[in-house]
Design a protein around this motif. Structure first.
Motif, PDB file in Angstrom:
ATOM      1  N   PHE A 112       0.763  -1.141  -0.092  1.00  0.00           N
ATOM      2  CA  PHE A 112       0.178   0.022  -0.003  1.00  0.00           C
ATOM      3  C   PHE A 112       0.864   1.257  -0.128  1.00  0.00           C
ATOM      4  CE2 PHE A 112      -2.187   3.483   2.143  1.00  0.00           C
ATOM      5  CZ  PHE A 112      -3.146   3.825   1.571  1.00  0.00           C
ATOM      6  N   ALA A 113       2.029   1.468   0.946  1.00  0.00           N
ATOM      7  CA  ALA A 113       2.786   2.435   0.972  1.00  0.00           C
ATOM      8  C   ALA A 113       3.620   2.869  -0.535  1.00  0.00           C
ATOM      9  CB  ALA A 113       3.974   2.322   2.072  1.00  0.00           C
ATOM     10  N   ALA A 114       3.999   1.708  -1.024  1.00  0.00           N
ATOM     11  CA  ALA A 114       4.571   1.930  -2.576  1.00  0.00           C
ATOM     12  C   ALA A 114       3.584   2.201  -3.415  1.00  0.00           C
ATOM     13  CB  ALA A 114       5.176   0.527  -2.892  1.00  0.00           C
ATOM     14  N   THR A 115       2.388   1.891  -3.424  1.00  0.00           N
ATOM     15  CA  THR A 115       1.519   2.204  -4.375  1.00  0.00           C
ATOM     16  C   THR A 115       0.931   3.700  -4.016  1.00  0.00           C
ATOM     17  OG1 THR A 115       0.462   0.049  -4.489  1.00  0.00           O
ATOM     18  CG2 THR A 115      -1.067   1.904  -5.207  1.00  0.00           C
ATOM     19  N   LEU A 116       0.858   4.172  -2.775  1.00  0.00           N
ATOM     20  CA  LEU A 116       0.497   5.471  -2.247  1.00  0.00           C
ATOM     21  C   LEU A 116       1.765   6.365  -2.872  1.00  0.00           C
ATOM     22  CD1 LEU A 116      -1.286   7.313  -0.754  1.00  0.00           C
ATOM     23  CD2 LEU A 116      -0.162   6.583   1.326  1.00  0.00           C
ATOM     24  N   ARG A 117       2.878   6.135  -2.569  1.00  0.00           N
ATOM     25  CA  ARG A 117       4.103   6.734  -3.271  1.00  0.00           C
ATOM     26  C   ARG A 117       4.161   7.172  -4.724  1.00  0.00           C
ATOM     27  NH1 ARG A 117       7.147   4.073   0.423  1.00  0.00           N
ATOM     28  NH2 ARG A 117       7.926   2.772  -1.225  1.00  0.00           N
ATOM     29  N   ARG A 118       3.554   6.262  -5.600  1.00  0.00           N
ATOM     30  CA  ARG A 118       3.416   5.987  -6.941  1.00  0.00           C
ATOM     31  C   ARG A 118       2.396   7.205  -7.408  1.00  0.00           C
ATOM     32  NH1 ARG A 118       4.545   0.724  -6.670  1.00  0.00           N
ATOM     33  NH2 ARG A 118       2.133   0.121  -6.970  1.00  0.00           N
ATOM     34  N   HIS A 119       1.399   7.404  -6.467  1.00  0.00           N
ATOM     35  CA  HIS A 119       0.296   8.402  -6.643  1.00  0.00           C
ATOM     36  C   HIS A 119       0.167   9.610  -6.260  1.00  0.00           C
ATOM     37  CE1 HIS A 119      -1.079   4.464  -8.401  1.00  0.00           C
ATOM     38  NE2 HIS A 119      -2.022   5.103  -9.182  1.00  0.00           N
ATOM     39  N   VAL A 120       1.178   9.778  -5.505  1.00  0.00           N
ATOM     40  CA  VAL A 120       1.220  11.242  -5.241  1.00  0.00           C
ATOM     41  C   VAL A 120       2.547  12.045  -5.732  1.00  0.00           C
ATOM     42  CG1 VAL A 120      -0.252  10.962  -2.965  1.00  0.00           C
ATOM     43  CG2 VAL A 120       2.305  10.811  -2.599  1.00  0.00           C
ATOM     44  N   ARG A 121       2.663  13.436  -5.415  1.00  0.00           N
ATOM     45  CA  ARG A 121       3.745  13.998  -5.872  1.00  0.00           C
ATOM     46  C   ARG A 121       4.918  14.009  -4.656  1.00  0.00           C
ATOM     47  NH1 ARG A 121       0.097  19.441  -5.900  1.00  0.00           N
ATOM     48  NH2 ARG A 121       0.146  18.466  -3.931  1.00  0.00           N
ATOM     49  N   PRO A 122       6.203  13.982  -5.253  1.00  0.00           N
ATOM     50  CA  PRO A 122       7.375  13.836  -4.402  1.00  0.00           C
ATOM     51  C   PRO A 122       7.429  14.719  -2.994  1.00  0.00           C
ATOM     52  CG  PRO A 122       8.176  13.627  -6.461  1.00  0.00           C
ATOM     53  CD  PRO A 122       6.793  14.039  -6.605  1.00  0.00           C
ATOM     54  N   ALA A 123       6.878  15.995  -3.570  1.00  0.00           N
ATOM     55  CA  ALA A 123       6.737  17.152  -2.446  1.00  0.00           C
ATOM     56  C   ALA A 123       5.856  17.071  -1.387  1.00  0.00           C
ATOM     57  CB  ALA A 123       6.641  18.402  -3.194  1.00  0.00           C
ATOM     58  N   ASP A 124       4.828  16.011  -1.804  1.00  0.00           N
ATOM     59  CA  ASP A 124       3.625  15.918  -0.634  1.00  0.00           C
ATOM     60  C   ASP A 124       3.976  15.067   0.738  1.00  0.00           C
ATOM     61  OD1 ASP A 124       1.766  16.986  -2.245  1.00  0.00           O
ATOM     62  OD2 ASP A 124       1.436  15.157  -3.339  1.00  0.00           O
ATOM     63  N   THR A 125       3.519  15.251   1.755  1.00  0.00           N
ATOM     64  CA  THR A 125       4.105  14.647   2.928  1.00  0.00           C
ATOM     65  C   THR A 125       3.137  13.551   3.248  1.00  0.00           C
ATOM     66  OG1 THR A 125       4.564  16.831   3.735  1.00  0.00           O
ATOM     67  CG2 THR A 125       4.105  14.936   5.451  1.00  0.00           C
ATOM     68  N   ILE A 126       3.796  12.261   3.318  1.00  0.00           N
ATOM     69  CA  ILE A 126       3.067  10.971   3.534  1.00  0.00           C
ATOM     70  C   ILE A 126       3.930  10.312   4.696  1.00  0.00           C
ATOM     71  CG2 ILE A 126       2.393   8.906   2.248  1.00  0.00           C
ATOM     72  CD1 ILE A 126       3.612   9.873  -0.258  1.00  0.00           C
ATOM     73  N   ALA A 127       2.898   9.887   5.455  1.00  0.00           N
ATOM     74  CA  ALA A 127       3.381   9.251   6.959  1.00  0.00           C
ATOM     75  C   ALA A 127       2.517   7.826   6.895  1.00  0.00           C
ATOM     76  CB  ALA A 127       3.311   9.992   7.946  1.00  0.00           C
ATOM     77  N   ARG A 128       3.086   7.156   7.669  1.00  0.00           N
ATOM     78  CA  ARG A 128       2.403   5.857   8.195  1.00  0.00           C
ATOM     79  C   ARG A 128       2.244   6.127   9.969  1.00  0.00           C
ATOM     80  NH1 ARG A 128       4.655   0.121  10.065  1.00  0.00           N
ATOM     81  NH2 ARG A 128       2.661  -0.638  10.858  1.00  0.00           N
ATOM     82  N   LEU A 129       1.276   6.289  10.427  1.00  0.00           N
ATOM     83  CA  LEU A 129       1.191   6.843  11.674  1.00  0.00           C
ATOM     84  C   LEU A 129       1.224   5.806  12.763  1.00  0.00           C
ATOM     85  CD1 LEU A 129      -1.722   9.586  11.395  1.00  0.00           C
ATOM     86  CD2 LEU A 129       1.117   9.771  11.196  1.00  0.00           C
ATOM     87  N   GLY A 130       1.103   4.657  12.491  1.00  0.00           N
ATOM     88  CA  GLY A 130       0.871   3.328  12.889  1.00  0.00           C
ATOM     89  C   GLY A 130      -0.110   2.534  12.496  1.00  0.00           C
ATOM     90  N   GLY A 131       0.137   1.175  12.841  1.00  0.00           N
ATOM     91  CA  GLY A 131      -0.670   0.064  12.148  1.00  0.00           C
ATOM     92  C   GLY A 131      -1.137   0.268  10.929  1.00  0.00           C
ATOM     93  N   ASP A 132      -2.263   0.512  10.682  1.00  0.00           N
ATOM     94  CA  ASP A 132      -2.554   0.688   9.096  1.00  0.00           C
ATOM     95  C   ASP A 132      -3.165   2.067   9.025  1.00  0.00           C
ATOM     96  OD1 ASP A 132      -5.101   0.269  10.631  1.00  0.00           O
ATOM     97  OD2 ASP A 132      -6.074  -0.471   9.136  1.00  0.00           O
ATOM     98  N   GLU A 133      -2.898   2.996   9.860  1.00  0.00           N
ATOM     99  CA  GLU A 133      -3.155   4.443   9.565  1.00  0.00           C
ATOM    100  C   GLU A 133      -2.150   5.162   8.803  1.00  0.00           C
ATOM    101  OE1 GLU A 133      -5.190   7.852  12.638  1.00  0.00           O
ATOM    102  OE2 GLU A 133      -3.943   6.107  13.544  1.00  0.00           O
ATOM    103  N   PHE A 134      -2.656   5.914   7.971  1.00  0.00           N
ATOM    104  CA  PHE A 134      -1.637   6.794   7.212  1.00  0.00           C
ATOM    105  C   PHE A 134      -2.222   8.043   6.941  1.00  0.00           C
ATOM    106  CE2 PHE A 134      -1.283   2.576   5.545  1.00  0.00           C
ATOM    107  CZ  PHE A 134       0.148   2.380   5.478  1.00  0.00           C
ATOM    108  N   ALA A 135      -1.310   9.213   6.782  1.00  0.00           N
ATOM    109  CA  ALA A 135      -1.872  10.610   6.780  1.00  0.00           C
ATOM    110  C   ALA A 135      -1.012  11.245   5.650  1.00  0.00           C
ATOM    111  CB  ALA A 135      -1.451  11.545   8.129  1.00  0.00           C
ATOM    112  N   LEU A 136      -1.688  12.105   5.008  1.00  0.00           N
ATOM    113  CA  LEU A 136      -1.131  12.826   3.927  1.00  0.00           C
ATOM    114  C   LEU A 136      -1.035  14.504   3.967  1.00  0.00           C
ATOM    115  CD1 LEU A 136      -2.624  10.943   1.052  1.00  0.00           C
ATOM    116  CD2 LEU A 136      -0.366  10.560   2.057  1.00  0.00           C
ATOM    117  N   ILE A 137      -0.296  15.308   3.542  1.00  0.00           N
ATOM    118  CA  ILE A 137      -0.513  16.466   3.394  1.00  0.00           C
ATOM    119  C   ILE A 137      -0.283  17.056   2.166  1.00  0.00           C
ATOM    120  CG2 ILE A 137       0.175  18.987   4.222  1.00  0.00           C
ATOM    121  CD1 ILE A 137       0.730  17.765   6.984  1.00  0.00           C
TER     122      ILE A 137
END
Length: 178
Positions: free
Chosen positions: A78-103
């Motif tokens: 999921f993280a790899a797929t997410l990285r492929r679909h957002v811009r490099p400048a966007d903030t992506i985090a795994r907060l814990g478990g299966d919870e992710f956050a983006l700015i």
């Protein structure tokens, strides 16, 4: 001199590890807070920005049925797929478990909802390979667009509330906070 350079490299690596999730190479909760502090420290934002909270649907069932190694593989996939679909400048985090956050900067809530719908389609088209077959992954997401004079914490709270709405309405949904 060589010893000092080695110590500086070691310190830099320790700082990186302190803020990076060890499984997905995304930011971890601490790294996300640090990115948020930097973002909020710039004062009122003149540009459009959105915050997104994401949970994988059925993650506990994946761990229970297939074991934690498959659960970990699902998070990495999921993280790899997410990285492929957002811009490099966007903030992506795994907060814990299966919870992710983006700015995501310079975008509207509608733009982000479309991006997340494309991400849902990409996940559907590339299920995780597991022994004996393929495991489709789905997620629910809450999106909140930055309002004037609103703190980042308030935007994240609205995104989290929208995520809860998506989960309660049947999962595999993207909800935009108003």
């Amino acid at each position: 001199m060589q010893r000092i350079a080695g110590l500086e490299r070691a310190l830099e690596q320790a700082q990186h590890l302190l803020h990076q999730d060890d499984l997905t190479p995304l930011l971890n909760r601490r790294g996300f807070r640090r990115a948020c502090d930097r973002w909020a420290g710039n004062g009122p934002m003149a540009m459009a920005a959105c915050c997104v909270m994401i949970d994988l649907d059925g993650f506990k069932a994946i761990n229970d049925r297939h074991g934690h190694p498959v659960g970990d593989a699902a998070l990495v996939h999921f993280a790899a797929t997410l990285r492929r679909h957002v811009r490099p400048a966007d903030t992506i985090a795994r907060l814990g478990g299966d919870e992710f956050a983006l700015i995501l900067m310079n975008c509207s809530g509608d733009d982000v909802c479309l991006l997340l719908e494309r991400l849902q389609q990409a996940l559907a088209g590339s299920p995780l390979s597991v022994p004996g077959g393929a495991l489709p992954l789905r997620f629910s997401a809450g999106v909140a667009e930055l309002h004037a004079a609103e703190s980042l914490g308030q935007v994240l709270e609205r995104a989290d509330a929208a995520l809860l709405d998506a989960k309660q309405l049947g999962k595999a949904m993207v909800r935009l906070s108003v």
